[in-house]
Design a protein around this motif. Structure first.
Motif, PDB file in Angstrom:
ATOM      1  N   MET A 161       0.850  -1.197   0.000  1.00  0.00           N
ATOM      2  CA  MET A 161       0.000   0.000   0.000  1.00  0.00           C
ATOM      3  C   MET A 161       0.882   1.241   0.000  1.00  0.00           C
ATOM      4  O   MET A 161       1.806   1.346   0.818  1.00  0.00           O
ATOM      5  N   ALA A 162       0.632   2.185  -0.924  1.00  0.00           N
ATOM      6  CA  ALA A 162       1.355   3.454  -0.946  1.00  0.00           C
ATOM      7  C   ALA A 162       0.536   4.480  -0.182  1.00  0.00           C
ATOM      8  O   ALA A 162      -0.594   4.788  -0.551  1.00  0.00           O
ATOM      9  N   VAL A 163       1.104   4.987   0.905  1.00  0.00           N
ATOM     10  CA  VAL A 163       0.461   6.046   1.684  1.00  0.00           C
ATOM     11  C   VAL A 163       1.501   7.117   1.952  1.00  0.00           C
ATOM     12  O   VAL A 163       2.702   6.875   1.914  1.00  0.00           O
ATOM     13  N   GLN A 164       1.022   8.331   2.228  1.00  0.00           N
ATOM     14  CA  GLN A 164       1.941   9.428   2.488  1.00  0.00           C
ATOM     15  C   GLN A 164       2.325   9.408   3.964  1.00  0.00           C
ATOM     16  O   GLN A 164       1.545   9.781   4.837  1.00  0.00           O
ATOM     17  N   THR A 165       3.540   8.964   4.234  1.00  0.00           N
ATOM     18  CA  THR A 165       4.030   8.885   5.609  1.00  0.00           C
ATOM     19  C   THR A 165       4.728  10.171   5.996  1.00  0.00           C
ATOM     20  O   THR A 165       5.114  10.954   5.118  1.00  0.00           O
ATOM     21  N   PRO A 166       4.908  10.439   7.277  1.00  0.00           N
ATOM     22  CA  PRO A 166       5.607  11.662   7.696  1.00  0.00           C
ATOM     23  C   PRO A 166       7.006  11.738   7.101  1.00  0.00           C
ATOM     24  O   PRO A 166       7.671  10.714   6.906  1.00  0.00           O
ATOM     25  N   ALA A 167       7.452  12.956   6.785  1.00  0.00           N
ATOM     26  CA  ALA A 167       8.767  13.151   6.181  1.00  0.00           C
ATOM     27  C   ALA A 167       9.857  12.567   7.072  1.00  0.00           C
ATOM     28  O   ALA A 167       9.834  12.699   8.291  1.00  0.00           O
ATOM     29  N   HIS A 168      10.829  11.894   6.432  1.00  0.00           N
ATOM     30  CA  HIS A 168      11.994  11.329   7.124  1.00  0.00           C
ATOM     31  C   HIS A 168      11.609  10.286   8.171  1.00  0.00           C
ATOM     32  O   HIS A 168      12.355  10.040   9.113  1.00  0.00           O
ATOM     33  N   SER A 169      10.423   9.687   8.022  1.00  0.00           N
ATOM     34  CA  SER A 169      10.014   8.669   8.993  1.00  0.00           C
ATOM     35  C   SER A 169      10.717   7.343   8.759  1.00  0.00           C
ATOM     36  O   SER A 169      10.753   6.487   9.632  1.00  0.00           O
ATOM     37  N   ALA A 170      11.265   7.184   7.548  1.00  0.00           N
ATOM     38  CA  ALA A 170      11.974   5.945   7.176  1.00  0.00           C
ATOM     39  C   ALA A 170      11.087   4.712   7.345  1.00  0.00           C
ATOM     40  O   ALA A 170      11.558   3.628   7.661  1.00  0.00           O
ATOM     41  N   LEU A 171       9.769   4.885   7.145  1.00  0.00           N
ATOM     42  CA  LEU A 171       8.847   3.752   7.275  1.00  0.00           C
ATOM     43  C   LEU A 171       8.899   2.819   6.070  1.00  0.00           C
ATOM     44  O   LEU A 171       8.329   1.751   6.075  1.00  0.00           O
ATOM     45  N   GLY A 172       9.555   3.246   5.025  1.00  0.00           N
ATOM     46  CA  GLY A 172       9.614   2.426   3.827  1.00  0.00           C
ATOM     47  C   GLY A 172       8.625   2.911   2.781  1.00  0.00           C
ATOM     48  O   GLY A 172       7.732   3.698   3.052  1.00  0.00           O
ATOM     49  N   ASN A 173       8.800   2.400   1.570  1.00  0.00           N
ATOM     50  CA  ASN A 173       7.964   2.851   0.465  1.00  0.00           C
ATOM     51  C   ASN A 173       6.539   2.333   0.563  1.00  0.00           C
ATOM     52  O   ASN A 173       5.593   3.023   0.216  1.00  0.00           O
ATOM     53  N   LEU A 174       6.363   1.092   0.984  1.00  0.00           N
ATOM     54  CA  LEU A 174       5.031   0.483   1.013  1.00  0.00           C
ATOM     55  C   LEU A 174       4.735  -0.050   2.408  1.00  0.00           C
ATOM     56  O   LEU A 174       5.620  -0.578   3.090  1.00  0.00           O
ATOM     57  N   LEU A 175       3.477   0.083   2.825  1.00  0.00           N
ATOM     58  CA  LEU A 175       3.015  -0.464   4.096  1.00  0.00           C
ATOM     59  C   LEU A 175       2.005  -1.578   3.815  1.00  0.00           C
ATOM     60  O   LEU A 175       1.302  -1.548   2.799  1.00  0.00           O
ATOM     61  N   SER A 176       1.927  -2.532   4.718  1.00  0.00           N
ATOM     62  CA  SER A 176       1.029  -3.681   4.544  1.00  0.00           C
ATOM     63  C   SER A 176      -0.224  -3.515   5.390  1.00  0.00           C
ATOM     64  O   SER A 176      -0.153  -3.114   6.554  1.00  0.00           O
ATOM     65  N   TYR A 177      -1.367  -3.853   4.790  1.00  0.00           N
ATOM     66  CA  TYR A 177      -2.662  -3.832   5.484  1.00  0.00           C
ATOM     67  C   TYR A 177      -3.417  -5.110   5.136  1.00  0.00           C
ATOM     68  O   TYR A 177      -3.165  -5.750   4.106  1.00  0.00           O
TER      69      TYR A 177
ATOM     70  N   PHE B 129       8.637   5.348 -10.943  1.00  0.00           N
ATOM     71  CA  PHE B 129       9.875   5.869 -11.530  1.00  0.00           C
ATOM     72  C   PHE B 129      10.223   7.234 -10.938  1.00  0.00           C
ATOM     73  O   PHE B 129      11.389   7.479 -10.586  1.00  0.00           O
ATOM     74  N   ALA B 130       9.224   8.127 -10.826  1.00  0.00           N
ATOM     75  CA  ALA B 130       9.489   9.453 -10.276  1.00  0.00           C
ATOM     76  C   ALA B 130      10.010   9.361  -8.843  1.00  0.00           C
ATOM     77  O   ALA B 130      10.950  10.071  -8.459  1.00  0.00           O
ATOM     78  N   ALA B 131       9.422   8.491  -8.037  1.00  0.00           N
ATOM     79  CA  ALA B 131       9.865   8.328  -6.653  1.00  0.00           C
ATOM     80  C   ALA B 131      11.294   7.795  -6.605  1.00  0.00           C
ATOM     81  O   ALA B 131      12.127   8.271  -5.819  1.00  0.00           O
ATOM     82  N   ARG B 132      11.571   6.834  -7.457  1.00  0.00           N
ATOM     83  CA  ARG B 132      12.898   6.218  -7.464  1.00  0.00           C
ATOM     84  C   ARG B 132      13.964   7.200  -7.969  1.00  0.00           C
ATOM     85  O   ARG B 132      15.016   7.371  -7.351  1.00  0.00           O
ATOM     86  N   TYR B 133      13.679   7.868  -9.069  1.00  0.00           N
ATOM     87  CA  TYR B 133      14.678   8.743  -9.688  1.00  0.00           C
ATOM     88  C   TYR B 133      14.929   9.995  -8.850  1.00  0.00           C
ATOM     89  O   TYR B 133      16.072  10.440  -8.705  1.00  0.00           O
ATOM     90  N   TYR B 134      13.859  10.571  -8.302  1.00  0.00           N
ATOM     91  CA  TYR B 134      14.009  11.818  -7.546  1.00  0.00           C
ATOM     92  C   TYR B 134      14.170  11.591  -6.039  1.00  0.00           C
ATOM     93  O   TYR B 134      14.100  12.541  -5.264  1.00  0.00           O
ATOM     94  N   GLN B 135      14.376  10.338  -5.664  1.00  0.00           N
ATOM     95  CA  GLN B 135      14.742  10.004  -4.290  1.00  0.00           C
ATOM     96  C   GLN B 135      13.683  10.432  -3.276  1.00  0.00           C
ATOM     97  O   GLN B 135      13.981  11.045  -2.257  1.00  0.00           O
ATOM     98  N   ARG B 136      12.426  10.130  -3.576  1.00  0.00           N
ATOM     99  CA  ARG B 136      11.328  10.411  -2.655  1.00  0.00           C
ATOM    100  C   ARG B 136      10.593   9.111  -2.360  1.00  0.00           C
ATOM    101  O   ARG B 136      10.763   8.112  -3.053  1.00  0.00           O
ATOM    102  N   SER B 137       9.749   9.152  -1.334  1.00  0.00           N
ATOM    103  CA  SER B 137       8.990   7.943  -1.018  1.00  0.00           C
ATOM    104  C   SER B 137       7.871   7.754  -2.035  1.00  0.00           C
ATOM    105  O   SER B 137       7.319   8.728  -2.577  1.00  0.00           O
TER     106      SER B 137
END
Length: 723
Positions: free
Chosen positions: A1-17, A80-88
């Motif tokens: 699941m892709a959700v917007q996590t708090p900045a610099h939380s290091a929770l990872g790209n995807l969360l499981s539900y 691709f945008a997340a990977r290339y521009y180094q964002r979650s």
């Protein structure tokens, strides 16, 4: 699941539900995150194995199943945008969706979609906006794939294309691209875009096209032209807009129409590159060189570069259009030469203006020969006066708003510094304020110097507001041909702050009510002023000696685009017996930039700049990223970057990446936050990307260590536009 996590939380790209029913990827759902319930996008749906069964997962709160899932192509673009521009992944995915969609429940969304379906099945009321009442694309056409659609769409709208336009369109149809449409200002690039769109919609009754413009203020006039061309054939909902100037309900309505395929054409700014368009077949990026296509907050992506990637991923043709292409695009479109196989873009050239109109003559004024403190030379004032006498319009360009950049005391040296930023507050005479253009801090102008009490504090330098006043004083004795006073108008971010102000001011210019238009870069590009025959650049020298290696490129583009506002209507010039001119007041007239500009020779300027960059190892011959840290003190920000630099020594690709020392930003303090940055550079894009990906966990870890405790935030800016 892709959700917007708090900045610099290091929770990872995807969360499981957990979910009791399978959900296809791309489904929008509401899920718990901490104490909140947020919108998420299903990225994958997998059955839990026996080993995972003991792990407690929070359950999905509900699916927005009234909406069809987001397509695989859209998800690939976001990934691709997340990977290339180094964002979650979640940050990019959720930022790409309309804000209002994030707050709707499944029931609310279902009701909204039902209302839209009802309105789409009934005749469109003339009083409704296109966002309120979109119609399906098929309702207004005579039949799917109607062969005469392109011709019928163009009836009463456009004359026959010029030879250059026809040649460009023929190559566009025959080749795959991506394409650079390199056309001089006034060559008719927009007409090529619209004919390409018309031909596409004629071939494919479900196809969609995306037309991107760099700034909101350029959208309305192009929007009117697009609607005029296509709505009569496809209905009021066939064309929708997407930009940040729209209300949240408008943005949601446009996005839903595009997602459902009802909108055949989406017209928007950089955010539109993420529009959900399941049948996307054509992307146009107008004025592709414009820095506005690079997002400067949050996920710092380049919409132009993502448009090219999206076109390749989804099999859509891409046209990048400009009279002054970015040097990266120009390099990518270079023809094969000897052992050089050439670039991967196809260059389509249209050097001539429509109607055999000539490009403006560029005249230089050597300010070294003018009396001290001269603002406008006598020769330029005389040329403007002649235009006024003939009923023509002039445009004076100064890329600095406000009355004066700074207010100063001659006795003690006090200057109007911002207490919160490393910058001066600009003097605005109209409302008697000192305003910081970085943090917004505003105060009334003091009656006397705050430091020594001297009542004689004076403005230093000149902005558009002061230039407008100066021109008004100079032309006060002059009358128009009908005996009325000369009208001076100003268009900049200050004069267009109120809702509808820009549209009203542009209408006054187009109607001929304005004799002299003063403004910033807002007036320098995109506008089609038919009566403007003279353009003047008052003080362009500052960018020649900037520490930013891109400054000359931006200056040349801005001046050439400004020159392009003059003499766009050859018939009007002939009727007036006039010629188009561009005046440049400079202390450095022999500079190669101005010499190339006099010849309207962008290729010569581009060659000189690319030769310099090749020798210096700068983009497009190298690849860069900035790592920035913000903190309460400059020492804290730089210590974090020094620690990050040291930690990177052990990374696998560190030897292929050059890391420069941390330095303060040019404006190092904004809103009481100190800012520092470190440049990293590599001759290999792949090596730089792998290095940045490996560096991310180290940066997250440093943030939690003592060296990172005082850091407010850090970010990575890939392919930065300003250094």
């Amino acid at each position: 699941m892709a959700v917007q996590t708090p900045a610099h939380s290091a929770l990872g790209n995807l969360l499981s539900y957990a979910s009791t029913v399978p959900m296809p990827p791309g489904t929008l759902v509401r899920v718990p995150l901490g104490r909140r319930e947020v919108l998420g996008v299903v990225w994958a749906c997998e059955e839990r194995s026996g080993d995972e069964g003991t792990r407690e997962l929070k359950a999905v709160a509900g699916a927005l199943d009234a909406l069809s899932p987001l397509a695989e192509g859209w998800r690939d673009l976001v990934a691709f945008a997340a990977r290339y521009y180094q964002r979650s992944l979640g940050e990019v995915a959720l930022a790409a969706l309309p804000p209002q969609l994030r707050d709707l429940t499944s029931q609310q969304l279902a009701r909204r979609l039902k209302r839209r379906a009802t309105s789409a099945s009934t005749p469109v009321d003339a009083g409704l906006s296109s966002q309120d009442s979109p119609r399906g694309a098929g309702q207004a056409q005579s039949g799917p794939g109607s062969p005469d659609l392109a011709a019928e769409t163009d009836v009463a709208h456009a004359v026959e294309p010029s030879a250059e336009q026809a040649a460009a369109l023929a190559r566009f149809e025959a080749e795959t691209g991506p394409f650079l449409l390199f056309g001089s200002t006034g060559s008719g690039k927009t007409e090529v875009y619209l004919r390409a769109v018309a031909a596409l919609l004629a071939r494919d009754h479900a196809a969609q096209a995306l037309i991107m413009v760099p700034e909101i203020n350029l959208t309305p006039q192009l929007e009117a032209r697009v609607r005029d061309r296509f709505e009569a054939r496809f209905g009021a909902g066939a064309v929708v807009s997407l930009h940040s100037g729209m209300t949240n309900p408008q943005r949601l309505a446009s996005w839903l129409a595009a997602h459902a395929g009802q909108a055949r054409i989406v017209l928007g700014t950089r955010m539109a590159v993420f529009a959900s368009m399941p049948s996307l077949k054509l992307i146009v990026v107008d004025e592709e060189h414009d820095p506005s296509y690079k997002q400067q907050e949050g996920a710092r992506y380049s919409a132009r570069d993502l448009a090219v990637w999206r076109g390749q991923r989804e099999g859509a043709k891409v046209i990048l259009g400009s009279a002054t292409p970015s040097l990266e695009t120009w390099h990518h479109s270079r023809p094969a030469d000897g052992e050089d196989p050439g670039g991967r873009y196809v260059r389509l050239a249209m050097p001539g203006r429509i109607g055999d109109g000539a490009l403006p003559t560029v005249r230089g004024v050597d300010m070294n020969l003018q009396p001290p403190k001269t603002v406008l030379s006598g020769a330029l004032l005389d040329a403007i006066g002649q235009r006024i006498a003939r009923g023509e319009q002039s445009m004076v360009f100064l890329n600095r708003r406000g009355y004066a950049p700074v207010l100063a005391c001659a006795d003690c040296g006090w200057k109007s510094e911002c207490p919160h930023c490393s910058a001066y507050r600009v003097f605005h005479k109209i409302d008697r304020t000192l305003r910081c253009h970085h943090c917004g801090f505003t105060e009334r102008v003091p009656r006397a110097c705050p430091a020594c009490g001297n009542p004689d504090i004076a403005p230093v330098g000149r902005g558009t507001e002061r230039l407008e006043e100066h021109l008004g004083e100079l032309f006060a004795p002059v009358k128009r041909s009908d005996g009325s006073p000369v009208r001076i108008a100003r268009i900049d971010a200050d004069s267009t702050r109120k809702q509808g102000a820009l549209a009203q001011q542009l209408a006054e210019v187009h109607s001929g009510e304005v004799d002299v238009l003063v403004g910033t870069q807002m007036i320098a590009k995109g506008h089609d002023f038919r009566r403007v025959t003279l353009v003047a650049a008052v003080n362009p020298d500052g960018a020649l000696f900037s520490s930013d290696f891109r400054a000359p490129e931006r200056l040349f583009s801005l001046l050439m685009q400004s020159a392009g506002r003059a003499g766009r209507d050859a018939n009007y010039l002939a009727t007036q017996g006039s010629t188009a001119e561009m005046w440049i007041q400079t202390h450095h007239g022999s500079h190669p930039l101005f010499q190339a500009l006099k010849r309207h020779d962008y290729p010569a300027f581009a060659k000189q700049q690319l030769d310099e960059r090749r020798v210096a190892g700068m983009p497009p011959f190298a690849f860069q990223a900035l790592v920035r840290a913000d903190a309460r003190t400059q020492e804290t920000a730089q210590d974090f970057l020094h620690a990050a630099n040291a930690a990177a020594d052990a990374l696998p690709h560190a030897a292929q990446v050059m890391r420069y020392p941390a330095v303060p930003l040019a404006i190092q303090r904004v809103a009481n936050v100190e800012r520092a940055q470190m440049l990293v550079e590599s001759a290999s894009r792949v090596a730089l990307q792998r290095f940045l990906a490996d560096w991310q966990p180290l940066l997250h870890a440093l943030r939690r260590e003592p060296v990172g405790k005082g850091v407010i935030r850090w970010l990575v800016d890939v392919d930065p536009h300003a250094i």
